[in-house]
Motif scaffolding. Sequence first.
Motif, PDB file in Angstrom:
ATOM      1  N   GLN A  40       0.832  -1.190   0.000  1.00 63.04           N
ATOM      2  CA  GLN A  40       0.000   0.000   0.000  1.00 63.04           C
ATOM      3  C   GLN A  40       0.874   1.250   0.000  1.00 63.04           C
ATOM      4  OE1 GLN A  40      -1.827  -1.278   3.596  1.00 63.04           O
ATOM      5  NE2 GLN A  40      -0.736   0.182   4.885  1.00 63.04           N
ATOM      6  N   LEU A  41       0.261   2.353  -0.347  1.00 61.28           N
ATOM      7  CA  LEU A  41       0.925   3.654  -0.344  1.00 61.28           C
ATOM      8  C   LEU A  41      -0.091   4.673   0.149  1.00 61.28           C
ATOM      9  CD1 LEU A  41       3.261   5.572  -1.037  1.00 61.28           C
ATOM     10  CD2 LEU A  41       2.342   5.710  -3.370  1.00 61.28           C
ATOM     11  N   ILE A  42       0.262   5.390   1.238  1.00 58.29           N
ATOM     12  CA  ILE A  42      -0.649   6.350   1.839  1.00 58.29           C
ATOM     13  C   ILE A  42      -0.579   7.678   1.087  1.00 58.29           C
ATOM     14  CG2 ILE A  42      -1.266   7.547   3.958  1.00 58.29           C
ATOM     15  CD1 ILE A  42      -1.672   4.504   3.990  1.00 58.29           C
ATOM     16  N   ILE A  43      -1.746   8.238   0.792  1.00 58.78           N
ATOM     17  CA  ILE A  43      -1.870   9.562   0.191  1.00 58.78           C
ATOM     18  C   ILE A  43      -2.388  10.515   1.265  1.00 58.78           C
ATOM     19  CG2 ILE A  43      -2.852  10.904  -1.703  1.00 58.78           C
ATOM     20  CD1 ILE A  43      -1.081   8.572  -2.592  1.00 58.78           C
ATOM     21  N   VAL A  44      -1.697  11.644   1.447  1.00 56.60           N
ATOM     22  CA  VAL A  44      -2.036  12.542   2.563  1.00 56.60           C
ATOM     23  C   VAL A  44      -2.453  13.916   2.035  1.00 56.60           C
ATOM     24  CG1 VAL A  44      -0.512  11.329   4.162  1.00 56.60           C
ATOM     25  CG2 VAL A  44       0.376  13.242   2.820  1.00 56.60           C
ATOM     26  N   LYS A  59     -10.203  12.241 -17.005  1.00 55.99           N
ATOM     27  CA  LYS A  59      -9.341  11.142 -17.482  1.00 55.99           C
ATOM     28  C   LYS A  59      -7.880  11.576 -17.634  1.00 55.99           C
ATOM     29  CE  LYS A  59     -12.955   8.538 -19.921  1.00 55.99           C
ATOM     30  NZ  LYS A  59     -14.072   9.374 -19.414  1.00 55.99           N
ATOM     31  N   LYS A  60      -7.397  12.273 -16.631  1.00 57.25           N
ATOM     32  CA  LYS A  60      -6.000  12.720 -16.620  1.00 57.25           C
ATOM     33  C   LYS A  60      -5.222  11.935 -15.575  1.00 57.25           C
ATOM     34  CE  LYS A  60      -6.943  17.491 -18.083  1.00 57.25           C
ATOM     35  NZ  LYS A  60      -6.812  18.933 -17.719  1.00 57.25           N
ATOM     36  N   PRO A  61      -3.960  11.617 -15.855  1.00 57.34           N
ATOM     37  CA  PRO A  61      -3.149  10.890 -14.864  1.00 57.34           C
ATOM     38  C   PRO A  61      -2.629  11.824 -13.773  1.00 57.34           C
ATOM     39  CG  PRO A  61      -1.837  11.340 -16.801  1.00 57.34           C
ATOM     40  CD  PRO A  61      -3.222  11.843 -17.118  1.00 57.34           C
ATOM     41  N   MET A  62      -2.138  11.201 -12.720  1.00 59.37           N
ATOM     42  CA  MET A  62      -1.538  11.958 -11.625  1.00 59.37           C
ATOM     43  C   MET A  62      -0.174  11.386 -11.303  1.00 59.37           C
ATOM     44  SD  MET A  62      -4.644  12.997  -9.064  1.00 59.37           S
ATOM     45  CE  MET A  62      -3.709  14.458  -8.583  1.00 59.37           C
ATOM     46  N   ARG A  63       0.694  12.219 -10.744  1.00 54.29           N
ATOM     47  CA  ARG A  63       2.030  11.813 -10.323  1.00 54.29           C
ATOM     48  C   ARG A  63       2.129  11.858  -8.799  1.00 54.29           C
ATOM     49  NH1 ARG A  63       5.974  14.847 -14.757  1.00 54.29           N
ATOM     50  NH2 ARG A  63       5.075  13.826 -16.612  1.00 54.29           N
ATOM     51  N   PHE A  64       3.312  11.544  -8.290  1.00 56.68           N
ATOM     52  CA  PHE A  64       3.493  11.407  -6.844  1.00 56.68           C
ATOM     53  C   PHE A  64       4.547  12.407  -6.347  1.00 56.68           C
ATOM     54  CE2 PHE A  64       2.111   7.388  -8.570  1.00 56.68           C
ATOM     55  CZ  PHE A  64       1.084   7.017  -7.717  1.00 56.68           C
ATOM     56  N   ARG A  65       4.282  12.955  -5.155  1.00 52.53           N
ATOM     57  CA  ARG A  65       5.225  13.893  -4.538  1.00 52.53           C
ATOM     58  C   ARG A  65       5.750  13.278  -3.243  1.00 52.53           C
ATOM     59  NH1 ARG A  65       2.282  18.370  -4.128  1.00 52.53           N
ATOM     60  NH2 ARG A  65       3.253  19.498  -5.868  1.00 52.53           N
ATOM     61  N   PRO A  66       7.090  13.172  -3.089  1.00 52.01           N
ATOM     62  CA  PRO A  66       7.660  12.655  -1.835  1.00 52.01           C
ATOM     63  C   PRO A  66       7.608  13.710  -0.738  1.00 52.01           C
ATOM     64  CG  PRO A  66       9.401  13.264  -3.348  1.00 52.01           C
ATOM     65  CD  PRO A  66       8.112  13.462  -4.101  1.00 52.01           C
ATOM     66  N   ILE A  67       7.990  13.340   0.476  1.00 57.02           N
ATOM     67  CA  ILE A  67       7.850  14.251   1.607  1.00 57.02           C
ATOM     68  C   ILE A  67       8.957  15.293   1.669  1.00 57.02           C
ATOM     69  CG2 ILE A  67       6.607  12.596   3.026  1.00 57.02           C
ATOM     70  CD1 ILE A  67       9.213  11.985   4.434  1.00 57.02           C
ATOM     71  N   ASN A  74       5.414  15.662  13.404  1.00 59.09           N
ATOM     72  CA  ASN A  74       5.066  14.346  13.960  1.00 59.09           C
ATOM     73  C   ASN A  74       5.442  13.204  13.026  1.00 59.09           C
ATOM     74  OD1 ASN A  74       3.862  15.737  16.132  1.00 59.09           O
ATOM     75  ND2 ASN A  74       1.925  15.879  14.993  1.00 59.09           N
ATOM     76  N   LEU A  75       6.543  13.357  12.273  1.00 62.81           N
ATOM     77  CA  LEU A  75       6.922  12.338  11.290  1.00 62.81           C
ATOM     78  C   LEU A  75       7.422  11.066  11.949  1.00 62.81           C
ATOM     79  CD1 LEU A  75       7.249  11.790   8.289  1.00 62.81           C
ATOM     80  CD2 LEU A  75       9.566  12.714   8.421  1.00 62.81           C
ATOM     81  N   GLU A  76       7.928  11.166  13.167  1.00 59.27           N
ATOM     82  CA  GLU A  76       8.556  10.021  13.808  1.00 59.27           C
ATOM     83  C   GLU A  76       7.601   9.220  14.677  1.00 59.27           C
ATOM     84  OE1 GLU A  76      11.495   9.166  12.968  1.00 59.27           O
ATOM     85  OE2 GLU A  76      11.808  10.957  11.748  1.00 59.27           O
ATOM     86  N   GLU A  77       6.331   9.543  14.648  1.00 58.48           N
ATOM     87  CA  GLU A  77       5.405   8.785  15.473  1.00 58.48           C
ATOM     88  C   GLU A  77       5.318   7.346  14.992  1.00 58.48           C
ATOM     89  OE1 GLU A  77       1.649  10.302  16.307  1.00 58.48           O
ATOM     90  OE2 GLU A  77       2.323  12.275  16.958  1.00 58.48           O
ATOM     91  N   PRO A  78       5.276   6.340  15.930  1.00 57.52           N
ATOM     92  CA  PRO A  78       5.328   4.922  15.538  1.00 57.52           C
ATOM     93  C   PRO A  78       4.109   4.468  14.752  1.00 57.52           C
ATOM     94  CG  PRO A  78       4.836   5.130  17.880  1.00 57.52           C
ATOM     95  CD  PRO A  78       5.201   6.511  17.393  1.00 57.52           C
ATOM     96  N   GLU A  79       2.927   5.019  15.022  1.00 61.57           N
ATOM     97  CA  GLU A  79       1.718   4.579  14.329  1.00 61.57           C
ATOM     98  C   GLU A  79       1.213   5.706  13.436  1.00 61.57           C
ATOM     99  OE1 GLU A  79      -2.779   2.883  15.271  1.00 61.57           O
ATOM    100  OE2 GLU A  79      -1.262   3.022  16.853  1.00 61.57           O
ATOM    101  N   PHE A  80       1.091   5.407  12.163  1.00 57.94           N
ATOM    102  CA  PHE A  80       0.698   6.443  11.221  1.00 57.94           C
ATOM    103  C   PHE A  80      -0.796   6.714  11.304  1.00 57.94           C
ATOM    104  CE2 PHE A  80      -1.313   7.446   7.189  1.00 57.94           C
ATOM    105  CZ  PHE A  80      -0.665   8.618   6.856  1.00 57.94           C
ATOM    106  N   GLN A 102       0.182  13.729  -2.844  1.00 54.73           N
ATOM    107  CA  GLN A 102       1.156  13.846  -1.756  1.00 54.73           C
ATOM    108  C   GLN A 102       1.254  12.522  -0.995  1.00 54.73           C
ATOM    109  OE1 GLN A 102       3.224  16.541  -0.820  1.00 54.73           O
ATOM    110  NE2 GLN A 102       4.082  14.769   0.229  1.00 54.73           N
ATOM    111  N   THR A 103       2.471  12.015  -0.823  1.00 53.96           N
ATOM    112  CA  THR A 103       2.693  10.763  -0.105  1.00 53.96           C
ATOM    113  C   THR A 103       3.410  11.015   1.208  1.00 53.96           C
ATOM    114  OG1 THR A 103       4.871  10.320  -1.085  1.00 53.96           O
ATOM    115  CG2 THR A 103       2.931   9.630  -2.350  1.00 53.96           C
ATOM    116  N   ASN A 104       3.584   9.984   1.984  1.00 49.73           N
ATOM    117  CA  ASN A 104       4.282  10.086   3.269  1.00 49.73           C
ATOM    118  C   ASN A 104       5.643   9.415   3.224  1.00 49.73           C
ATOM    119  OD1 ASN A 104       3.296   7.450   3.062  1.00 49.73           O
ATOM    120  ND2 ASN A 104       3.209   7.219   5.296  1.00 49.73           N
TER     121      ASN A 104
END
Length: 578
Positions: A40-44, A59-67, A74-80, A102-104
Amino acid sequence: MDAGRDDLQRALNKAREKLLDLSYRNRLLNFNPSAKRGYQLIIVDENIDQIYERMVIDKKPMRFRPIETIELENLEEPEFHWDNFEIEEDALPNRHEDEYLQTNLTLDSLHTRLVKLEDQARLALDEQGINIFYLVLGFLHWFDFTDPDKKRISPLILMPVSLSRTGARARFELSWTEDDLVCNETLFYKLKADFNLELPRLPDDEDDFTPLIYLEQIKSTIADQAKWSVEPDLALGLFNFGKLRMWMDLGTVNKSLARLEPILTSTPSNDDSDSSIGNQDSDHNLIDDDTADDLCLVYDSDPSQTKVIIDVLQGNSLAVQGPPGTGKSQTIANLIASLLHQGKKVLFVSEKMAALNVVKSRLDQVGLGDFCLELHSHNTAKTKFLEGLRARTELYATSVDRDEHKTKLRSLRTKLQAYRLAISQKIGKSSIRPDEAIGKINDIKLTYPVVRVIELTKPYDWEVGEFQERNGAIKLFQESSCSLQTHPIVHPWRGVELEYADPSRNDEISSATTMLLNASRELLEVFSKAQNQLGLNLSDNYEQVKLVSDLVCALELMPASDIDALLNEVWSTIPHVR
């Protein structure tokens, strides 16, 4: 309804429920956004309606943005959780309207995750012909009776999507496959069975659909459930709906039971040895069956394969088993061709995509591929599906003179019937059929590669008793020959014409043997002297003794000659004297 039908109904209902996988190992019931396995990949921080409009309506595609492109807290929290990501409005003011999801994940982790998702989705498509890659639009957060303190997260709307890129270093693009959006049937069944909640269904028209409005409808349905909520979050994931489709296809138990009853009552079980359906060892003879005239065989078919086709055309339900390489796909291609010839439609289903491809390839080779419409794989997108329908409507029929083929078939069948009759008749007055004789001859040739053929005088006129008598004599000769310590041709008794040894003649045989022995010794002495006189050095066997004897006789009849002529070398070049 009788007891047997009730039992069958209960068994079918129970088996149908197993297709749903209601355990919490199923990500359709228990989606874990913190999972690290790469499925899986989380979208935020995205807007569901905006994404739906861009991908489905436009009907347009989308791309992905890294963090790395935004500041996160709160990026280091153990449970997303989706709320863990707070993005300042000034950082990306148009983030809900651009072409990026936007991804995590960091850049490297994002690329690795997308490669894995693409590989797994392609593998399922190649092997099973189904797409298992979906973009989830909205989740239900709920609690089960069995564990009221454990929150479950389940997808609500699933959009079939695909990943693509132009090269190994190019960016991935996410596109809608144009297949229908689906709801989470497993969740719907679970909530109906355990909570008597019936969630609203998705509308048929994608253009009039708004995801957030649909999620509000679900929220109203669960309003009485404490601590339950509907969240407009997004995630990419692999969700296998293969068995779920089987569950949906079965429909209601009563309708399914009505379709299954003829199969269950007519298909032979392992213990049903008397059933002739699909039994290649039955007495049914295809040569005498006029049904074969109506077959449309596009590939060679042996009797067992043809019998299967005839059984199906006669309306029988059967199961056909066979190891690889026994012609099952060939038989299916012939069966489909015969059913098409009768104007019928055929639904060919297989768990593996490879089996579908083999049969499709065989149909393509004989020009029947245009009659096939794929219902799975990447060819089932709406545009390709409609293109396939359009191409088939433009096909035109070609006439074939089947009467000529039928006439030829009947002629060949007449010859086969005559041949079958000939090989089933006894040879002459014997009790042996031609096929049995041919089989025995082949066995002999395999056992003894070099065989001396002996011509027999009209053996087909022998009565059964005569044949058995001669056969017994041959077997006795064979047994007697095997008991000898030497080959019969060099045996001491070779040439003796006594039919039997009478004890009363032992003295006579002994006396004759002594005389023969003495005569042989005298002959050898004369042979030795003759060799010395003639200057020869020959072995003392019958042929050499005969040669010297003939030579001496010739010398006796020869007139007087000059001694020099007798000693001439030319005599040494003559192999023998007649």
